[in-house]
Design an enzyme around this catalytic site. Structure first.
Site, PDB file in Angstrom:
ATOM      1  N   LYS A  33       4.675  -1.874  -2.284  1.00 16.38           N
ATOM      2  CA  LYS A  33       5.488  -3.094  -2.316  1.00 16.38           C
ATOM      3  C   LYS A  33       4.639  -4.365  -2.220  1.00 16.38           C
ATOM      4  O   LYS A  33       4.954  -5.377  -2.859  1.00 16.38           O
ATOM      5  CB  LYS A  33       6.517  -3.075  -1.187  1.00 16.38           C
ATOM      6  CG  LYS A  33       5.962  -3.232   0.223  1.00 16.38           C
ATOM      7  CD  LYS A  33       7.067  -3.251   1.252  1.00 16.38           C
ATOM      8  CE  LYS A  33       6.509  -3.377   2.665  1.00 16.38           C
ATOM      9  NZ  LYS A  33       5.912  -4.697   2.919  1.00 16.38           N
ATOM     10  N   THR A  34       3.564  -4.324  -1.452  1.00 14.25           N
ATOM     11  CA  THR A  34       2.737  -5.516  -1.315  1.00 14.25           C
ATOM     12  C   THR A  34       2.070  -5.862  -2.639  1.00 14.25           C
ATOM     13  O   THR A  34       1.962  -7.039  -3.010  1.00 14.25           O
ATOM     14  CB  THR A  34       1.670  -5.319  -0.219  1.00 14.25           C
ATOM     15  OG1 THR A  34       2.310  -4.952   0.998  1.00 14.25           O
ATOM     16  CG2 THR A  34       0.879  -6.598  -0.002  1.00 14.25           C
ATOM     17  N   ASP A 219       9.605 -10.646   2.519  1.00 13.29           N
ATOM     18  CA  ASP A 219       9.147  -9.270   2.756  1.00 13.29           C
ATOM     19  C   ASP A 219       9.892  -8.672   3.947  1.00 13.29           C
ATOM     20  O   ASP A 219      10.388  -9.397   4.813  1.00 13.29           O
ATOM     21  CB  ASP A 219       7.644  -9.280   3.023  1.00 13.29           C
ATOM     22  CG  ASP A 219       7.024  -7.887   2.941  1.00 13.29           C
ATOM     23  OD1 ASP A 219       7.696  -6.959   2.433  1.00 13.29           O
ATOM     24  OD2 ASP A 219       5.873  -7.737   3.380  1.00 13.29           O
ATOM     25  N   GLU A 220       9.952  -7.341   4.012  1.00 14.34           N
ATOM     26  CA  GLU A 220      10.596  -6.599   5.116  1.00 14.34           C
ATOM     27  C   GLU A 220      12.010  -7.122   5.363  1.00 14.34           C
ATOM     28  O   GLU A 220      12.421  -7.361   6.512  1.00 14.34           O
ATOM     29  CB  GLU A 220       9.756  -6.710   6.402  1.00 14.34           C
ATOM     30  CG  GLU A 220       8.336  -6.189   6.277  1.00 14.34           C
ATOM     31  CD  GLU A 220       8.240  -4.674   6.189  1.00 14.34           C
ATOM     32  OE1 GLU A 220       9.299  -4.001   6.168  1.00 14.34           O
ATOM     33  OE2 GLU A 220       7.113  -4.158   6.122  1.00 14.34           O
ATOM     34  N   GLN A 250      14.071   2.267   6.178  1.00 17.27           N
ATOM     35  CA  GLN A 250      13.089   2.008   7.238  1.00 17.27           C
ATOM     36  C   GLN A 250      13.543   0.893   8.173  1.00 17.27           C
ATOM     37  O   GLN A 250      12.727   0.275   8.859  1.00 17.27           O
ATOM     38  CB  GLN A 250      11.726   1.664   6.629  1.00 17.27           C
ATOM     39  CG  GLN A 250      11.106   2.803   5.848  1.00 17.27           C
ATOM     40  CD  GLN A 250       9.684   2.500   5.420  1.00 17.27           C
ATOM     41  OE1 GLN A 250       8.749   2.528   6.230  1.00 17.27           O
ATOM     42  NE2 GLN A 250       9.507   2.200   4.150  1.00 17.27           N
ATOM     43  N   ARG A 603       4.806   8.858   7.396  1.00 20.04           N
ATOM     44  CA  ARG A 603       3.478   8.385   7.794  1.00 20.04           C
ATOM     45  C   ARG A 603       2.406   9.376   7.341  1.00 20.04           C
ATOM     46  O   ARG A 603       1.225   9.029   7.285  1.00 20.04           O
ATOM     47  CB  ARG A 603       3.365   8.230   9.323  1.00 20.04           C
ATOM     48  CG  ARG A 603       4.291   7.241   9.999  1.00 20.04           C
ATOM     49  CD  ARG A 603       4.319   5.903   9.353  1.00 20.04           C
ATOM     50  NE  ARG A 603       5.407   5.816   8.386  1.00 20.04           N
ATOM     51  CZ  ARG A 603       5.525   4.879   7.463  1.00 20.04           C
ATOM     52  NH1 ARG A 603       4.606   3.956   7.341  1.00 20.04           N
ATOM     53  NH2 ARG A 603       6.543   4.868   6.625  1.00 20.04           N
TER      54      ARG A 603
END
Length: 733
Positions: A33-34, A219-220, A250, A603
């Site tokens: 995503k970044t 973002d987020e 998330q 993770r």
């Protein structure tokens, strides 16, 4: 188009090229995503001719903002003209220019957490309310929750519905705001709230920033709260060029005020929005993602997406159910150590757990097996303040010669014993060559102490009472907590912090019970022997940062990180999902726990190991919990299990218990160890009785105490012991 955009996959490129109108980028875990965000900024400047100063990108942390800005600067010139910042930093810049419209000076002060507590304390004092009933930290937490929901003191007064306490809390909120206004100060929540208010009350200012920031990226987005949504909505509503990036799967910060509805209802808030799903995962193997997809698919409040990877199937995901929590810790550490002996690195492994209290067993096994480890985002179990406090009490009870231990607890909980008094005690002890505790016992002989000498003698008497108790170690711990009223020290904390500290105290009780159960001596272990054992475990040598170390952390702390090998532990009903989430009756609580499990699973890059225990020591009791529903939601073949084996081993979903009110800190600790005095005893002086640990004996004396009967028993093999009847559970022979 610049060749660098060929580095993007089809969906990432679609998100980059969708420059006009509202856009929701649903970015699954590990989906890049970044990269999509930074390349989108570059595309706006290079390909669409957008001026850098017309772009604003908002992240949640300063670190994330700095990293994003660096990556943008690597892609395009003039990237430093873009506002890449956090919500709070953005609002400060706006308010520094225009807050005078709200009656504040532009040189306003920003209050930190300590300043907020001071303001809350003044508010309580100004309204002449009982500081024991209205704690400053609880008030600060209450006010923060109100501001995150954009609720004013007037709103809270109306919602009080005549409730005395709710009315007083609303009045305190009002007075707190008045104190800040007098001091030309804002707290962190005010930064957002006042900016939204500024926009609503001043259309010209809102229009200025709408023109300035024609392209907005957030973002987020799944972690935004209501006031953050209002801020974004106001800025974006003129041109509608709003791009938000997030993953509803998330969203794990509901307890901090995050509102998952912001991302789930994005298309309703911004009609005509385009949705691009980033589902290709660049982190994990297919087998790991299969498990993640299987678990999260059971949530109803989510947007459909399915993670996939071209990294290959990878190693099989494993699930192991151990007999006890201690065996789980022991075997997991042994497995990791064996892998390292074969050439792996400790830093390639992470052990994740639901609660901080679970770290204790893993820490102890690491020490016992000389495995270097690091607590990420946490504190060594025995270094936590509440554990050090209780151990200081135990050290004082055991001998009273540890001056540092005595000094630590003299005023914990607060007894009105200040540093000046301690200094006089230390001087008296030094002049008379005695311990600090001996000086406390002679407080009435020390000149200049005045009325405080009575408080010191009361403390010494309390320690004496605790010394006289002849009870098992877990019961002694319980008595220390209750007779000292230690839980009153948690009253000033918010609910989450208090609950964590209570869990840690309960885990220390579990440690004491483990120690007794595994004691191999002929006589029961003494308090001194227990403290020696704890000291050996707690005295961990400092490890350099560049050392190869195993990582221990909560799943919340692991968000945003990735590891070659992950052990996701404690997968049992009542632990993960937590008992509290099961007991509320709100399905949203279970869904958040499931999202947390999804975060833990994703993770892992190369290997994922799921573990649970049939029995686990929790709050001083052996708990027998079924395997977590999150394990049963994974198809058996994904875990190498046959359906028959799964059924035989009891891997069935447990029903959630009936809802019940959330306990207060004192109720929480007391629910397991509460003394319930019997109306009478089934034995009398002279009767023969049997005890589960000490065997047969004769009752010599029974004292009717306020809380419980105290019984003196002469055991055939252990001599005389004094016990509380409710703990002793004696049976007449």
């Amino acid at each position: 188009m610049d060749p660098k955009y060929s580095l993007l996959n089809d969906r990432q490129l679609e998100a980059v090229q969708c420059t006009e109108g509202p856009l929701l980028i649903l970015a699954g875990a590990g989906s890049g995503k970044t990269r999509a965000l930074t390349y989108r900024i570059a595309y706006l400047i290079e390909e669409m001719g957008v001026a850098p100063w017309n772009i604003m990108a908002i992240t949640f942390t300063n670190k994330a903002a700095e990293e994003m800005k660096e990556r943008v600067l690597q892609l395009v010139d003039y990237g430093d003209s873009i506002w890449v910042t956090t919500f709070h930093s953005t609002c400060v810049r706006i308010l520094r220019r225009f807050i005078d419209r709200l009656g504040f000076d532009t040189d306003f002060t920003i209050y930190d957490a300590d300043d907020q507590k001071t303001a809350a304390r003044h508010a309580i004092k100004e309204l002449d309310l009982d500081a024991k009933m209205y704690k400053e930290r609880a008030l600060v937490s209450y006010i923060s929750d109100c501001k995150n929901e954009m609720l004013t003191p007037e709103d809270m007064l109306q919602d009080a519905n005549g409730s005395y306490r709710e009315t007083q809390m609303a009045r305190l909120y009002e007075r707190y705001q008045a104190i800040l206004k007098r001091n030309n100060a804002l707290d962190f929540d005010d930064l957002l709230l006042f900016t939204v208010r500024l926009f609503n009350e001043n259309p010209d200012i809102l229009d200025y920033y709408q023109e300035r920031f024609r392209y907005i990226l957030i973002d987020e987005y799944q972690d935004t709260n209501r006031v953050q949504f209002e801020f974004v909505w106001l800025l974006a509503k003129k041109y509608g060029n709003i791009c938000v990036v997030g993953d509803d799967d998330q969203s794990i910060y509901r307890f901090r005020g995050a509102d998952i509805r912001n991302i789930l209802e994005f298309e309703d808030h911004f009609p005509g929005a385009k949705v691009v799903k980033l589902e290709q995962n660049y982190r994990s193997t297919t087998r790991i993602l299969d498990c993640a997809n299987a678990v999260i698919s059971h949530n109803h409040g989510r947007k459909d997406k399915h993670l996939w990877s071209d990294l290959g199937e990878g190693r099989a995901v494993t699930f192991k159910q151990y007999e006890t929590g201690n065996q789980e810790a022991d075997e997991v550490i042994r497995e990791i150590r064996k892998d390292v002996q074969r050439g792996a690195s400790y830093s390639d492994y992470a052990i994740l757990y639901r609660t901080n209290a679970q770290s204790r067993a893993f820490e102890e096994r690491c020490v016992a097996m000389s495995v270097p480890y690091r607590m990420v985002g946490g504190v060594n179990f025995y270094q936590r303040a509440e554990i050090k406090d209780i151990l200081a009490y135990l050290k004082t009870i055991a001998g009273g010669k540890d001056d540092m231990a005595v000094q630590r607890i003299l005023n914990v909980p607060k007894r009105g014993i200040g540093q000046a008094t301690v200094d006089k005690l230390l001087l008296f002890a030094s002049l008379n060559d005695i311990s600090l505790f001996e000086a406390v016992k002679r407080a009435d002989h020390i000149p200049g102490l005045g009325k405080v000498s009575g408080k010191l003698l009361a403390f010494a008497h309390l320690i004496g009472e605790l010394r006289d108790l002849d009870v098992p170690l877990p019961d002694l711990l319980h008595e220390v907590v209750h007779r000292t009223d230690y839980l009153s020290t948690l009253d000033a904390l918010d609910e989450e912090q208090a609950e964590q500290k209570i869990e840690n105290i309960e885990e220390l009780t579990s440690k004491a019970l483990d120690f007794e159960n595994n004691w191999e001596g002929e006589q029961p272990p003494t308090l001194t022997e227990f403290l020696e054992d704890v000291a050996l475990v707690a005295d961990i040598d400092a490890v350099n940062d560049d050392e190869d170390r195993l990582l221990l952390m909560t799943i919340h702390g692991a968000k945003g990180l990735e590891f070659e090998n992950v052990y996701l532990t404690g997968l049992e009903e009542g632990l993960f999902p937590s008992y509290m989430s099961m007991s509320t009756g709100d399905p949203m609580d279970i869904e958040e726990e499931r999202r947390l499990c999804y975060v833990g699973i994703t993770r892992a890059k190369r290997a994922l190991h799921l573990t649970s225990a049939r029995a686990r020591m929790l709050r001083g009791d052996n708990m027998y919990n079924p395997v977590s529903r999150f394990v049963t939601e994974i198809p058996p073949e994904y875990l190498g299990l046959s359906t028959k084996k799964r059924t035989d081993e009891g891997f069935s979903r447990a029903e959630a218990p009936a809802p019940r009110p959330k306990p207060t800190p004192k109720e929480s600790f007391g629910r397991t160890f509460e003394i319930k005095k019997a109306s009478s005893l089934p034995y009398d002086v002279g009767d023969r009785v049997v005890h589960q640990r000490f065997g047969e004996g004769t009752v010599r004396e029974i004292t009717d105490g306020k809380k419980d009967f105290e019984v003196l028993i002469d055991f055939d093999g252990y001599g005389e012991k004094r016990m509380f009847a409710s703990f002793a559970k004696l049976e007449r022979i």
